[in-house]
Every structure is written in C-alpha cells, then in structure tokens.
Design an enzyme around this catalytic site. Structure first.
Site, mmCIF file in Angstrom:
data_model
loop_
_atom_site.group_PDB
_atom_site.id
_atom_site.type_symbol
_atom_site.label_atom_id
_atom_site.label_comp_id
_atom_site.label_asym_id
_atom_site.label_seq_id
_atom_site.Cartn_x
_atom_site.Cartn_y
_atom_site.Cartn_z
ATOM 1 N N LYS A 118 27.979 -98.453 -11.663
ATOM 2 C CA LYS A 118 28.602 -99.005 -12.872
ATOM 3 C C LYS A 118 28.539 -100.525 -12.876
ATOM 4 C CE LYS A 118 31.631 -95.110 -13.775
ATOM 5 N NZ LYS A 118 32.996 -94.570 -13.751
ATOM 6 N N LYS A 202 23.445 -85.859 -13.856
ATOM 7 C CA LYS A 202 24.739 -85.214 -14.094
ATOM 8 C C LYS A 202 25.105 -85.278 -15.578
ATOM 9 C CE LYS A 202 28.562 -87.543 -13.514
ATOM 10 N NZ LYS A 202 29.736 -88.283 -13.027
ATOM 11 N N LYS A 205 30.469 -88.043 -19.256
ATOM 12 C CA LYS A 205 31.227 -88.469 -20.433
ATOM 13 C C LYS A 205 30.624 -89.718 -21.046
ATOM 14 C CE LYS A 205 35.863 -87.062 -19.007
ATOM 15 N NZ LYS A 205 36.747 -87.611 -18.001
HETATM 16 P P1 TYM Z 1 36.380 -87.459 -14.230
HETATM 17 O O1 TYM Z 1 37.398 -87.646 -15.307
HETATM 18 O O2 TYM Z 1 35.114 -88.225 -14.294
HETATM 19 O O3 TYM Z 1 35.992 -85.941 -14.115
HETATM 20 C C1 TYM Z 1 36.985 -84.924 -14.013
HETATM 21 C C2 TYM Z 1 36.493 -83.818 -13.094
HETATM 22 O O4 TYM Z 1 35.305 -83.211 -13.612
HETATM 23 C C3 TYM Z 1 34.292 -83.214 -12.604
HETATM 24 N N1 TYM Z 1 32.982 -83.371 -13.252
HETATM 25 C C4 TYM Z 1 31.943 -82.533 -13.114
HETATM 26 N N2 TYM Z 1 31.802 -81.416 -12.394
HETATM 27 C C5 TYM Z 1 30.601 -80.792 -12.465
HETATM 28 N N3 TYM Z 1 29.557 -81.238 -13.218
HETATM 29 C C6 TYM Z 1 29.665 -82.352 -13.949
HETATM 30 N N4 TYM Z 1 28.641 -82.779 -14.684
HETATM 31 C C7 TYM Z 1 30.899 -83.067 -13.913
HETATM 32 N N5 TYM Z 1 31.344 -84.199 -14.508
HETATM 33 C C8 TYM Z 1 32.621 -84.379 -14.093
HETATM 34 C C9 TYM Z 1 34.637 -84.386 -11.707
HETATM 35 O O5 TYM Z 1 34.056 -84.266 -10.438
HETATM 36 C C10 TYM Z 1 36.148 -84.310 -11.678
HETATM 37 O O6 TYM Z 1 36.578 -83.354 -10.738
HETATM 38 N N6 TYM Z 1 38.141 -90.148 -10.440
HETATM 39 C C11 TYM Z 1 38.286 -88.889 -11.149
HETATM 40 C C12 TYM Z 1 39.678 -88.640 -11.696
HETATM 41 C C13 TYM Z 1 40.757 -88.728 -10.672
HETATM 42 C C14 TYM Z 1 41.028 -87.800 -9.640
HETATM 43 C C15 TYM Z 1 42.156 -88.320 -8.926
HETATM 44 C C16 TYM Z 1 40.440 -86.609 -9.235
HETATM 45 C C17 TYM Z 1 41.675 -89.746 -10.580
HETATM 46 N N7 TYM Z 1 42.512 -89.482 -9.521
HETATM 47 C C18 TYM Z 1 42.703 -87.659 -7.830
HETATM 48 C C19 TYM Z 1 40.991 -85.937 -8.136
HETATM 49 C C20 TYM Z 1 42.097 -86.463 -7.434
HETATM 50 C C21 TYM Z 1 37.315 -88.887 -12.318
HETATM 51 O O7 TYM Z 1 36.906 -89.895 -12.797
HETATM 52 O O8 TYM Z 1 37.073 -87.677 -12.805
#
Ligand code: TYM
Length: 341
Positions: A118, A202, A205
C-alpha cells in the site's frame, strides 16, 4: 451434574471500508465465523479504527459500520451466541495498541507486506503513520480478549504472525501469563478467493472492476460478472490452481454455495464446458444474494435494533478488555491511579 468449562475464545473483524462486503470476505471469513460460534466464545467486531487508514468520509464510515453489522447478521452471525461490537466503542483497543507499539520493531513493522504494497502505491508523503501501525492495532484487538483462535483469510497470515511474536515477546519479558498466544484459523481451500477477471490476484475491496463480486451487487449484475469471469486455456473443468486458476476459483466458489466437494463437482462437470459451470454457478450465487440482501434490508430498516446489539456487545467486550489493560499496565510498570484519593 455437568461442569461448565469456559469455551476457548475467538476474535475476528472486518473493516467497514465499503458499503458492501465482498464474496472473498464472505467465503474466507464469514462462513467460518458462523461455523465456529457454537464451539467457541466468539467476538466479532467492525474494525472502524482500522478503516480510518483509508481516510473515509465521516458520514459514510458511520453508515458503513451499521451496514457491515447488517451483513454479518444476514450471513448468519447470531447476536445471542456471538458478541458483536464496534472497535471504537471499546477504547482499550487504542490503549493496548500504544503499549504494543513500544514493543514492535520499526523494521519489523516495515516488513509487513500489506504495508509495503500500500505504501509503495501511495508514496511516502501519502502514507500515514496509521497505516504503518495498523498491524499493531490488530494485535491489540486479538490480545485484549485472550483469543485462542483467529479465523481470517490468507492475506492476514503475516499480521497474525506479528501478533504471536508480540505476545511471546511480552510473555518472556513480563510473565508467561501476560497474553494468550493465538493460533490462526485459516482454512486452506477457502482462504483466498481470487479476482474474477485476474484469477491470480486476491479478490479485494479496493478494486472497482468486474472482478470483485460484492454481496450487495444487484443479483443479475453479479450473475453477469460470473458469466464473464476469465477462464483458462483448454476446456476441461478441473481443479488445478497453477494451470487453471480461473476455473479452480469458480470451483471453490461453487463448492461453498452448493455444499458439494470440488471432487464431486469435477465428476459432475466431466465432459461439459466452462460455460455450463458458469451458468449454473451464476444462478446459485444470484439466488444466494437475493436472499442475503432481503435479510440485510430487514436489519437496515431497524437501526435501533442494530444499535442495541452494538451497545450490548460493547458492554461485554469492555469488561474483558479492561481486565487485560489493567493487567498489562501493571506488568509494564505504569502506576495505577488511586480512585477517590
Ligand atoms: P478485511 O476487512 O480486509 O477482510 C475481512 C476478512 O476477509 C478476509 N478476506 C478474504 N478471504 C478470502 N479471500 C479473499 N479474497 C479475501 N479478502 C478478504 C480477510 O482475510 C479477513 O479475514 N485487518 C483485517 C481486519 C481486522 C482483524 C482484526 C481481523 C482488524 N482487526 C483482528 C482479525 C482479527 C482486515 O483488514 O480484514
């Protein structure tokens, strides 16, 4: 007599950074959250503090936070079995993050690949300190609740590893029971859903094109995205991520929605063409989205109910989080305030 043993705890979250979650969020994370809520003490949050790293419009962040909750609920997270809360409603997240940031190496944080990617796109001036310390806040989210397990997709693996390292480092320095060292729950077959147009990337979003399927896409438009998904050379419908990433991705998605294994699907589609698979998958996904969206709308029509769920969740989360912060403040040597002195 049955003796009740406390269930191990789970913490996970998603950023409310868009109006809609993606199919990747659903398959990689939400299906797991739902599956685990009977056997674990589950806490699921909306990571709104993390979402600030993309500098959203204030009103849209607020709306997206509620919309994200509505999508958790429509996806099957049950507020009677899981604690649902907004990260910023529990101020202890930011408090613990500061303590952890004082234990995180500058180089260590700089090696996080999501940060590297990023910040490379945004340049030094466009990159905030918040983006740099993002994984430290994520570690605080997890360690605050003594979570044993963290269900996430593949892209969070490195952040989890940092969390484990910080927990171990703090335990060595301040006492072995300072933190529970969490394990990731990353289910290989579904942990990475790929972009429909670029099936080696991947699904994310942050893309805007036809490659990302949003859970709030109009079902017909979603069906169209699937029908125009990029597939591979050849004609055989076979799971082979290296040689056939496009078809393999569609098989993974279809397996989740049909409840059939990938092997069963391969047999079912032997001798058929890619088009058959796409048409059938498009239909299943459109049906799922229609039902999912009607549930989301029912929840969104009752914001008072959503806020009540969040208030109850925050109250529960705060009790656990406060205990951790007090323990950690004491271990690291902060002088406890004297109340009423
Ligand atoms: P975020 O909001 O980007 O994504 C949320 C969850 O979705 C999963 N994910 C995917 N899994 C499979 N294929 C994909 N293409 C895909 N895109 C997203 C992510 O792995 C995630 O599990 N940093 C985290 C949010 C967070 C968090 C935490 C997670 C903040 N604090 C504490 C676990 C524990 C994030 O940006 O997820």
């Amino acid at each position: 007599m049955t003796i009740e043993t406390p269930r191990p705890r789970i913490l996970s979250g998603m950023q409310p950074s868009n109006d809609s979650l993606t199919l990747g969020n659903y398959i990689g994370a939400l299906t797991q959250w739902v599956a685990l809520q009977d056997s674990y003490d589950t806490l699921y949050m909306m990571a709104d503090l993390h979402a600030l790293t993309v500098n959203p419009e204030p009103e849209s962040l607020r709306a997206r936070t509620r919309r994200t909750l509505a999508q958790y609920l429509a996806g099957g997270v049950d507020p009677k079995r899981s604690t649902l809360f907004v990260q910023s409603h529990v101020p202890q997240h930011a408090e613990l993050a500061w303590i952890l940031s004082c234990q995180t190496g500058f180089g260590e944080a700089g090696r996080m690949t999501q940060f590297k990617d990023k910040s490379a796109k945004q340049g030094t001036e466009g990159t905030t300190v918040g983006l740099f310390t993002y994984p430290v806040l994520m570690a605080a989210d997890i360690l605050l609740y003594n979570a044993a397990l963290v269900p996430v997709g593949e892209d969070q693996r490195q952040h989890l590893e940092l969390t484990r390292n910080l927990a171990e480092r703090m335990n060595t320095r301040f006492g072995q029971d300072t933190f529970t060292v969490p394990e990731g729950h990353i289910v290989k077959s579904i942990a990475k859903v790929y972009d429909l147009q670029e099936p080696t990337q991947k699904m994310s979003k942050s893309t805007t094109g036809k490659g990302t399927l949003w859970l709030l896409d109009e079902p017909k438009a979603a069906a169209k995205k699937i029908k125009s998904a990029v597939t591979d050379a050849g004609t055989e419908i076979r799971y082979d991520p290296a040689e056939k990433p496009g078809v393999s991705n569609l098989l993974t998605i279809y397996s989740v929605f049909s409840g059939k294994s990938v092997a069963e699907l391969e047999t079912e589609y032997a001798g058929k063409q890619y088009g058959h698979l796409k048409v059938d998958l498009a239909e299943v996904v459109a049906e799922f989205l229609t039902e999912f969206q009607s549930k989301v709308n029912v929840y969104l029509d009752d914001p008072a109910q959503l806020d009540a769920i969040l208030a109850e969740g925050a109250a529960k989360a705060q009790v656990i989080a406060q205990e951790t912060v007090e323990r950690v403040y004491d271990r690291v040597g902060l002088l406890a305030p004297r109340h009423g002195a």
